[in-house]
Design a protein around this motif. Structure first.
Motif, PDB file in Angstrom:
ATOM      1  N   TRP A  57       0.834  -1.209   0.000  1.00  0.00           N
ATOM      2  CA  TRP A  57       0.000   0.000   0.000  1.00  0.00           C
ATOM      3  C   TRP A  57       0.862   1.250   0.000  1.00  0.00           C
ATOM      4  CZ3 TRP A  57      -0.421   3.851   3.744  1.00  0.00           C
ATOM      5  CH2 TRP A  57      -1.456   4.762   3.537  1.00  0.00           C
ATOM      6  N   LEU A  58       1.948   1.232   0.777  1.00  0.00           N
ATOM      7  CA  LEU A  58       2.827   2.395   0.826  1.00  0.00           C
ATOM      8  C   LEU A  58       3.508   2.636  -0.512  1.00  0.00           C
ATOM      9  CD1 LEU A  58       4.443   1.949   4.330  1.00  0.00           C
ATOM     10  CD2 LEU A  58       3.102   3.896   3.571  1.00  0.00           C
ATOM     11  N   VAL A 126      -1.252  14.588   1.735  1.00  0.00           N
ATOM     12  CA  VAL A 126      -1.955  15.512   2.625  1.00  0.00           C
ATOM     13  C   VAL A 126      -2.954  14.738   3.480  1.00  0.00           C
ATOM     14  CG1 VAL A 126      -3.533  17.472   2.738  1.00  0.00           C
ATOM     15  CG2 VAL A 126      -1.704  17.443   1.031  1.00  0.00           C
ATOM     16  N   GLY A 127      -2.895  14.956   4.792  1.00  0.00           N
ATOM     17  CA  GLY A 127      -3.839  14.319   5.701  1.00  0.00           C
ATOM     18  C   GLY A 127      -3.616  12.839   5.916  1.00  0.00           C
ATOM     19  N   GLN A 128      -2.551  12.291   5.365  1.00  0.00           N
ATOM     20  CA  GLN A 128      -2.318  10.850   5.437  1.00  0.00           C
ATOM     21  C   GLN A 128      -1.164  10.548   6.388  1.00  0.00           C
ATOM     22  OE1 GLN A 128      -0.619   9.135   1.908  1.00  0.00           O
ATOM     23  NE2 GLN A 128      -1.434   7.105   2.336  1.00  0.00           N
ATOM     24  N   THR A 129      -1.456   9.854   7.483  1.00  0.00           N
ATOM     25  CA  THR A 129      -0.410   9.363   8.373  1.00  0.00           C
ATOM     26  C   THR A 129      -0.491   7.844   8.389  1.00  0.00           C
ATOM     27  OG1 THR A 129      -1.833   9.443  10.339  1.00  0.00           O
ATOM     28  CG2 THR A 129      -0.527  11.420   9.838  1.00  0.00           C
ATOM     29  N   THR A 130       0.629   7.200   8.596  1.00  0.00           N
ATOM     30  CA  THR A 130       0.621   5.739   8.608  1.00  0.00           C
ATOM     31  C   THR A 130       1.765   5.222   9.461  1.00  0.00           C
ATOM     32  OG1 THR A 130       0.442   3.781   7.187  1.00  0.00           O
ATOM     33  CG2 THR A 130       2.122   5.397   6.600  1.00  0.00           C
ATOM     34  N   VAL A 139       9.601   0.382  14.494  1.00  0.00           N
ATOM     35  CA  VAL A 139       8.288   0.866  14.073  1.00  0.00           C
ATOM     36  C   VAL A 139       8.391   2.364  13.777  1.00  0.00           C
ATOM     37  CG1 VAL A 139       5.871   1.164  14.728  1.00  0.00           C
ATOM     38  CG2 VAL A 139       7.122  -0.871  15.469  1.00  0.00           C
ATOM     39  N   VAL A 140       7.904   2.768  12.614  1.00  0.00           N
ATOM     40  CA  VAL A 140       7.979   4.164  12.195  1.00  0.00           C
ATOM     41  C   VAL A 140       6.577   4.676  11.893  1.00  0.00           C
ATOM     42  CG1 VAL A 140       8.969   5.816  10.575  1.00  0.00           C
ATOM     43  CG2 VAL A 140      10.240   3.741  11.159  1.00  0.00           C
ATOM     44  N   THR A 141       6.235   5.828  12.472  1.00  0.00           N
ATOM     45  CA  THR A 141       4.980   6.499  12.154  1.00  0.00           C
ATOM     46  C   THR A 141       5.305   7.720  11.310  1.00  0.00           C
ATOM     47  OG1 THR A 141       3.956   5.771  14.226  1.00  0.00           O
ATOM     48  CG2 THR A 141       2.921   7.616  13.084  1.00  0.00           C
ATOM     49  N   LEU A 142       4.797   7.736  10.082  1.00  0.00           N
ATOM     50  CA  LEU A 142       5.042   8.847   9.172  1.00  0.00           C
ATOM     51  C   LEU A 142       3.891   9.842   9.260  1.00  0.00           C
ATOM     52  CD1 LEU A 142       6.437   6.201   7.792  1.00  0.00           C
ATOM     53  CD2 LEU A 142       6.661   7.698   5.819  1.00  0.00           C
ATOM     54  N   ASP A 143       4.239  11.107   9.397  1.00  0.00           N
ATOM     55  CA  ASP A 143       3.237  12.162   9.413  1.00  0.00           C
ATOM     56  C   ASP A 143       2.798  12.462   7.983  1.00  0.00           C
ATOM     57  OD1 ASP A 143       1.561  14.057  10.404  1.00  0.00           O
ATOM     58  OD2 ASP A 143       3.110  15.457  11.059  1.00  0.00           O
ATOM     59  N   ALA A 144       1.792  13.310   7.856  1.00  0.00           N
ATOM     60  CA  ALA A 144       1.325  13.716   6.531  1.00  0.00           C
ATOM     61  C   ALA A 144       2.441  14.436   5.777  1.00  0.00           C
ATOM     62  CB  ALA A 144       0.111  14.631   6.670  1.00  0.00           C
ATOM     63  N   GLU A 145       2.417  14.313   4.459  1.00  0.00           N
ATOM     64  CA  GLU A 145       3.370  14.984   3.571  1.00  0.00           C
ATOM     65  C   GLU A 145       4.812  14.688   3.972  1.00  0.00           C
ATOM     66  OE1 GLU A 145       1.619  19.009   4.059  1.00  0.00           O
ATOM     67  OE2 GLU A 145       1.185  18.871   1.918  1.00  0.00           O
ATOM     68  N   TYR A 276      -3.172  18.531   7.470  1.00  0.00           N
ATOM     69  CA  TYR A 276      -4.006  17.333   7.517  1.00  0.00           C
ATOM     70  C   TYR A 276      -5.322  17.474   6.760  1.00  0.00           C
ATOM     71  CZ  TYR A 276      -0.691  16.310  11.200  1.00  0.00           C
ATOM     72  OH  TYR A 276       0.478  16.110  11.892  1.00  0.00           O
ATOM     73  N   SER A 277      -5.497  18.541   6.026  1.00  0.00           N
ATOM     74  CA  SER A 277      -6.765  18.737   5.328  1.00  0.00           C
ATOM     75  C   SER A 277      -6.545  19.280   3.922  1.00  0.00           C
ATOM     76  CB  SER A 277      -7.653  19.715   6.108  1.00  0.00           C
ATOM     77  OG  SER A 277      -8.835  20.004   5.387  1.00  0.00           O
ATOM     78  N   PRO A 278      -7.246  18.724   2.926  1.00  0.00           N
ATOM     79  CA  PRO A 278      -7.172  19.286   1.574  1.00  0.00           C
ATOM     80  C   PRO A 278      -7.917  20.617   1.481  1.00  0.00           C
ATOM     81  CG  PRO A 278      -8.766  17.496   1.652  1.00  0.00           C
ATOM     82  CD  PRO A 278      -8.075  17.509   2.985  1.00  0.00           C
ATOM     83  N   ARG A 279      -8.734  20.892   2.501  1.00  0.00           N
ATOM     84  CA  ARG A 279      -9.477  22.151   2.555  1.00  0.00           C
ATOM     85  C   ARG A 279      -8.682  23.122   3.428  1.00  0.00           C
ATOM     86  NH1 ARG A 279     -15.428  22.953   5.151  1.00  0.00           N
ATOM     87  NH2 ARG A 279     -16.244  24.544   3.725  1.00  0.00           N
TER      88      ARG A 279
END
Length: 331
Positions: A57-58, A126-130, A139-145, A276-279
């Protein structure tokens, strides 16, 4: 590989895909989560299948979703009863195997050095963390962008943070130090938990647990800064190094989908919300009032943020479209 082995692995990937989609949908109940954890605990093969789906998925940015795929509630029953529709599921499993085989073929071609040296690249929008579990257990948590590249050899674990922010919980392995490089600086750890961000030429390191050492990449001088838990090191584009104490829970709240502001400048709060928002939140004529923000907000909830600003007289809404909310300073 025998036909039975291929079917088993493809079927596991199909199950893993269902669990992955359910987890990302936000509709997972407590019972679903318990059953998911039980499924993971059944064998290493289950965990490996889930990690494969996660990584695919990544890389590809999507997971195949089949309308005929079994729901999680049907998975156990399917294994026991082998209902007459098994040919349909076999075809589905085979198609999933083909999708994954093609995906990994592209991936390996992109990184021909895969073997003793493993290279993986991750990117979020944008707005996507995983959150991903690396092959060696970190274990790595990626922030948006955020964009980063991982390189593993028998002697080292190296991450190049190209842009964005990530939180690392490093698996202990003294024989292979874990290094994060960004902007010509390196953060060296063995087994610890820390956050690194690199944006607009500025690097920020926040240490939650353990110890890390930050130094110029490849300096070889032995000079650098050793950090203790609760410390935050800011290295500006002007090369100034500033070490201070911070509230780690506040600084890393984004990993839990929350944004905590404690007298933060409005301009910084707006930038965080927009991440975190497209708006987007946009101030008329680009003039953001010199005000401070206190509060806890859900990442991406720009409407809730605007309501809070209006209630506190900090800003007011002028107009709104699908792409932006236009604001002006409050009274």
């Amino acid at each position: 590989m025998s036909g039975n082995d291929a079917f088993t692995r493809a079927a596991l990937r199909a199950e893993a895909t269902q669990w992955f989609n359910l987890e990302r949908s936000g509709d997972m109940t407590v019972d679903d989560e318990l059953r998911f954890l039980d499924w993971l605990d059944q064998s290493d093969a289950h965990r490996d299948a889930y990690r494969l789906v996660e990584r695919a998925w990544l890389i590809a940015g999507t997971i195949p979703q089949e309308p005929e795929m079994l729901s999680p509630a049907d998975l156990d029953g399917e294994r026991e009863s082998r209902r007459p529709g098994w040919r349909r599921h076999l075809a589905l499993a085979a198609s999933l195997l083909l999708v994954f085989t093609l995906g990994w073929s592209v991936y390996f071609n992109a990184f021909p050095g895969f073997g003793s040296t493993q290279t993986q690249q991750f990117r979020t929008g944008v707005g996507q963390t995983t959150t991903v579990t690396l092959p060696e257990g970190s274990v790595v948590t990626l922030d948006a962008e955020t964009e980063m590249r991982l390189r593993e050899t028998p002697r080292e674990r190296r991450v190049d943070l190209i842009a964005g922010r990530a939180f690392f919980r490093v698996a202990h392995d003294p024989s292979r130090p874990f290094t994060v490089n960004a902007g010509g600086k390196s953060v060296r750890a063995i087994g610890t938990a820390f956050e690194v961000s690199f944006e607009h030429g500025n690097m920020v390191v926040t240490l939650a647990e353990g110890k890390v050492r930050v130094e110029e990449t490849g300096s070889g001088s032995g000079s650098g800064t050793d950090m203790a838990p609760g410390g935050q090191l800011v290295i500006g584009a002007d090369h100034n190094w500033t070490l201070s104490r911070v509230d780690v829970a506040k600084e890393t709240s984004w990993t839990e989908g929350r944004l905590i502001f404690m007298r933060d400048p409005l301009s910084e709060a707006v930038a965080e919300m927009n991440r975190y928002s497209p708006r987007k939140l946009v101030f008329k004529d680009g003039e953001i009032p010199e005000r401070q923000v206190v509060g806890v907000f859900q990442a991406g909830d720009v409407d809730g943020f605007v309501k809070a600003m209006e209630l506190n007289g900090i800003a007011r809404r002028i107009s709104a479209t699908d792409d932006q909310i236009l604001l002006s300073g409050g009274e």
